[in-house]
Design a protein around this motif. Sequence first.
Motif, PDB file in Angstrom:
ATOM      1  N   TRP A 110       0.838  -1.207   0.000  1.00  0.00           N
ATOM      2  CA  TRP A 110       0.000   0.000   0.000  1.00  0.00           C
ATOM      3  C   TRP A 110       0.873   1.257   0.000  1.00  0.00           C
ATOM      4  O   TRP A 110       0.626   2.194  -0.766  1.00  0.00           O
ATOM      5  N   ARG A 111       1.923   1.257   0.833  1.00  0.00           N
ATOM      6  CA  ARG A 111       2.763   2.454   0.935  1.00  0.00           C
ATOM      7  C   ARG A 111       3.478   2.737  -0.380  1.00  0.00           C
ATOM      8  O   ARG A 111       3.642   3.900  -0.783  1.00  0.00           O
ATOM      9  N   ALA A 112       3.903   1.694  -1.068  1.00  0.00           N
ATOM     10  CA  ALA A 112       4.568   1.878  -2.355  1.00  0.00           C
ATOM     11  C   ALA A 112       3.621   2.513  -3.369  1.00  0.00           C
ATOM     12  O   ALA A 112       4.020   3.385  -4.154  1.00  0.00           O
ATOM     13  N   GLN A 113       2.365   2.118  -3.339  1.00  0.00           N
ATOM     14  CA  GLN A 113       1.376   2.691  -4.254  1.00  0.00           C
ATOM     15  C   GLN A 113       1.147   4.169  -3.952  1.00  0.00           C
ATOM     16  O   GLN A 113       1.060   4.999  -4.863  1.00  0.00           O
ATOM     17  N   VAL A 114       1.057   4.494  -2.674  1.00  0.00           N
ATOM     18  CA  VAL A 114       0.836   5.885  -2.263  1.00  0.00           C
ATOM     19  C   VAL A 114       2.033   6.742  -2.650  1.00  0.00           C
ATOM     20  O   VAL A 114       1.883   7.872  -3.141  1.00  0.00           O
ATOM     21  N   ARG A 115       3.218   6.204  -2.438  1.00  0.00           N
ATOM     22  CA  ARG A 115       4.436   6.949  -2.795  1.00  0.00           C
ATOM     23  C   ARG A 115       4.488   7.195  -4.305  1.00  0.00           C
ATOM     24  O   ARG A 115       4.816   8.300  -4.751  1.00  0.00           O
ATOM     25  N   ALA A 116       4.140   6.177  -5.080  1.00  0.00           N
ATOM     26  CA  ALA A 116       4.170   6.321  -6.531  1.00  0.00           C
ATOM     27  C   ALA A 116       3.164   7.350  -7.021  1.00  0.00           C
ATOM     28  O   ALA A 116       3.396   8.038  -8.031  1.00  0.00           O
ATOM     29  N   ALA A 117       2.072   7.489  -6.283  1.00  0.00           N
ATOM     30  CA  ALA A 117       1.044   8.458  -6.654  1.00  0.00           C
ATOM     31  C   ALA A 117       1.364   9.865  -6.169  1.00  0.00           C
ATOM     32  O   ALA A 117       0.627  10.814  -6.467  1.00  0.00           O
ATOM     33  N   GLY A 118       2.441  10.018  -5.393  1.00  0.00           N
ATOM     34  CA  GLY A 118       2.842  11.333  -4.903  1.00  0.00           C
ATOM     35  C   GLY A 118       1.935  11.895  -3.831  1.00  0.00           C
ATOM     36  O   GLY A 118       1.845  13.110  -3.665  1.00  0.00           O
ATOM     37  N   ARG A 119       1.285  11.008  -3.071  1.00  0.00           N
ATOM     38  CA  ARG A 119       0.357  11.461  -2.036  1.00  0.00           C
ATOM     39  C   ARG A 119       1.027  11.473  -0.665  1.00  0.00           C
ATOM     40  O   ARG A 119       1.896  10.642  -0.371  1.00  0.00           O
ATOM     41  N   GLN A 120       0.610  12.414   0.191  1.00  0.00           N
ATOM     42  CA  GLN A 120       1.144  12.531   1.541  1.00  0.00           C
ATOM     43  C   GLN A 120       0.419  11.572   2.482  1.00  0.00           C
ATOM     44  O   GLN A 120      -0.653  11.043   2.159  1.00  0.00           O
ATOM     45  N   VAL A 121       0.993  11.411   3.667  1.00  0.00           N
ATOM     46  CA  VAL A 121       0.418  10.516   4.667  1.00  0.00           C
ATOM     47  C   VAL A 121       0.455  11.182   6.044  1.00  0.00           C
ATOM     48  O   VAL A 121       1.506  11.670   6.474  1.00  0.00           O
ATOM     49  N   ALA A 122      -0.692  11.185   6.718  1.00  0.00           N
ATOM     50  CA  ALA A 122      -0.768  11.551   8.132  1.00  0.00           C
ATOM     51  C   ALA A 122      -1.066  10.285   8.914  1.00  0.00           C
ATOM     52  O   ALA A 122      -1.917   9.482   8.506  1.00  0.00           O
ATOM     53  N   PHE A 123      -0.376  10.103  10.043  1.00  0.00           N
ATOM     54  CA  PHE A 123      -0.428   8.828  10.759  1.00  0.00           C
ATOM     55  C   PHE A 123      -0.731   9.045  12.231  1.00  0.00           C
ATOM     56  O   PHE A 123      -0.102   9.871  12.900  1.00  0.00           O
ATOM     57  N   VAL A 124      -1.692   8.272  12.748  1.00  0.00           N
ATOM     58  CA  VAL A 124      -2.045   8.307  14.165  1.00  0.00           C
ATOM     59  C   VAL A 124      -1.897   6.892  14.727  1.00  0.00           C
ATOM     60  O   VAL A 124      -2.764   6.033  14.507  1.00  0.00           O
ATOM     61  N   PRO A 125      -0.804   6.605  15.436  1.00  0.00           N
ATOM     62  CA  PRO A 125      -0.672   5.292  16.067  1.00  0.00           C
ATOM     63  C   PRO A 125      -1.563   5.209  17.300  1.00  0.00           C
ATOM     64  O   PRO A 125      -1.585   6.148  18.120  1.00  0.00           O
ATOM     65  N   THR A 126      -2.311   4.121  17.453  1.00  0.00           N
ATOM     66  CA  THR A 126      -3.161   3.949  18.637  1.00  0.00           C
ATOM     67  C   THR A 126      -3.069   2.507  19.120  1.00  0.00           C
ATOM     68  O   THR A 126      -2.630   1.617  18.398  1.00  0.00           O
ATOM     69  N   MET A 127      -3.548   2.303  20.346  1.00  0.00           N
ATOM     70  CA  MET A 127      -3.726   0.945  20.849  1.00  0.00           C
ATOM     71  C   MET A 127      -5.211   0.598  20.875  1.00  0.00           C
ATOM     72  O   MET A 127      -5.641  -0.310  21.599  1.00  0.00           O
ATOM     73  N   GLY A 128      -5.994   1.320  20.079  1.00  0.00           N
ATOM     74  CA  GLY A 128      -7.414   1.036  20.013  1.00  0.00           C
ATOM     75  C   GLY A 128      -8.181   1.609  21.188  1.00  0.00           C
ATOM     76  O   GLY A 128      -7.710   2.511  21.877  1.00  0.00           O
ATOM     77  N   SER A 129      -9.394   1.079  21.412  1.00  0.00           N
ATOM     78  CA  SER A 129     -10.307   1.628  22.417  1.00  0.00           C
ATOM     79  C   SER A 129     -10.418   3.141  22.226  1.00  0.00           C
ATOM     80  O   SER A 129     -10.204   3.930  23.145  1.00  0.00           O
ATOM     81  N   LEU A 130     -10.738   3.526  21.015  1.00  0.00           N
ATOM     82  CA  LEU A 130     -10.682   4.930  20.619  1.00  0.00           C
ATOM     83  C   LEU A 130     -11.692   5.786  21.386  1.00  0.00           C
ATOM     84  O   LEU A 130     -12.809   5.356  21.675  1.00  0.00           O
ATOM     85  N   HIS A 131     -11.261   7.005  21.706  1.00  0.00           N
ATOM     86  CA  HIS A 131     -12.131   7.984  22.361  1.00  0.00           C
ATOM     87  C   HIS A 131     -11.939   9.318  21.670  1.00  0.00           C
ATOM     88  O   HIS A 131     -11.240   9.426  20.648  1.00  0.00           O
ATOM     89  N   ALA A 132     -12.570  10.346  22.217  1.00  0.00           N
ATOM     90  CA  ALA A 132     -12.556  11.656  21.557  1.00  0.00           C
ATOM     91  C   ALA A 132     -11.156  12.223  21.412  1.00  0.00           C
ATOM     92  O   ALA A 132     -10.888  12.999  20.482  1.00  0.00           O
ATOM     93  N   GLY A 133     -10.239  11.848  22.312  1.00  0.00           N
ATOM     94  CA  GLY A 133      -8.863  12.309  22.163  1.00  0.00           C
ATOM     95  C   GLY A 133      -8.219  11.763  20.906  1.00  0.00           C
ATOM     96  O   GLY A 133      -7.535  12.489  20.180  1.00  0.00           O
ATOM     97  N   HIS A 134      -8.437  10.473  20.641  1.00  0.00           N
ATOM     98  CA  HIS A 134      -7.922   9.889  19.408  1.00  0.00           C
ATOM     99  C   HIS A 134      -8.554  10.545  18.181  1.00  0.00           C
ATOM    100  O   HIS A 134      -7.874  10.806  17.179  1.00  0.00           O
ATOM    101  N   LEU A 135      -9.843  10.793  18.265  1.00  0.00           N
ATOM    102  CA  LEU A 135     -10.535  11.396  17.126  1.00  0.00           C
ATOM    103  C   LEU A 135      -9.991  12.789  16.839  1.00  0.00           C
ATOM    104  O   LEU A 135      -9.888  13.192  15.673  1.00  0.00           O
TER     105      LEU A 135
END
Length: 286
Positions: free
Chosen positions: A14-39
């Motif tokens: 997936w990352r190779a495809q995104v790189r080839a398309a010249g698109r940026q990436v924003a990343f949020v690492p989580t351990m799940g159990s998402l709440h409003a802070g994660h959002l």
Amino acid sequence: MVKVLRTVEELQRWRAQVRAAGRQVAFVPTMGSLHAGHLELMRAGRARVPAERGELVISIFVNPTQFNDANDLAAYPRDEAGDLALAAAEGVDVAFCPEPDALYPKGASTWVEVGGLDNHLCGASRPGHFRGVCTVVTKLWQLVAPDYGLFGRKDYQQLAILRRMHRDLFLCGEVVGVSTVREPDGLALSSRNVRLDPAARTQALAIPRFLDEVRARFEAGEREVEALLAGAGERLGAGEVHYVSAVDADDLQPVVRVEAPTLVALAVVFSGVRLIDNVLLEPGAS
């Protein structure tokens, strides 16, 4: 719909495809159990990388190497289906949801540590915790190769350590800190809050109230740490206080007087649930 990837190989393709398309990436690492802070982290990521320009990616992975207590690891809340529904509502494009052996294959023996910044605060009572955090974040960062990685300021020590790691290892992109999100009554949002019984939930409000008092004393002109933290034991006495400390905001070393940006941080256990919070004191800030 969120595209769910579960293996390292899927993520790499997936990352190779995104790189080839010249698109940026924003990343949020989580351990799940998402709440409003994660959002809020996801919204901050989308603000930096709009949909027309790139991808918003999260990871959902309860990282076993950052837990010192097997019971704490077992009790950590998990709800992948609910998490993915929340992520979809925020416009997340991809969720990386690996099994532990995907990130820690048999025979793995490489660790990442940031010396010095883990000697105090949470690091003092949780040996190996930040080694686990740094190792998994390095693995994820290497795989996702984000332009922006978003982290909450509630976990300030973690944020400071990851910023130092990012700098020292010449990793791509930028580490972005996002302000703490709070409940209407002031309690910092945490995945652990759901484990508080009603009595402990009420008692935990002592944390934001005490930090508000510290800020008020600072804004009134107090600079001596002993005076700023006076009354901590009484105010937080309903819980088991692990620490209440004032440290330099950059190197996380203890200070006795606030003469530069200073973090007042604490960790308190209520009914077996460990909560952390902090306030940043900045002399000269308007």
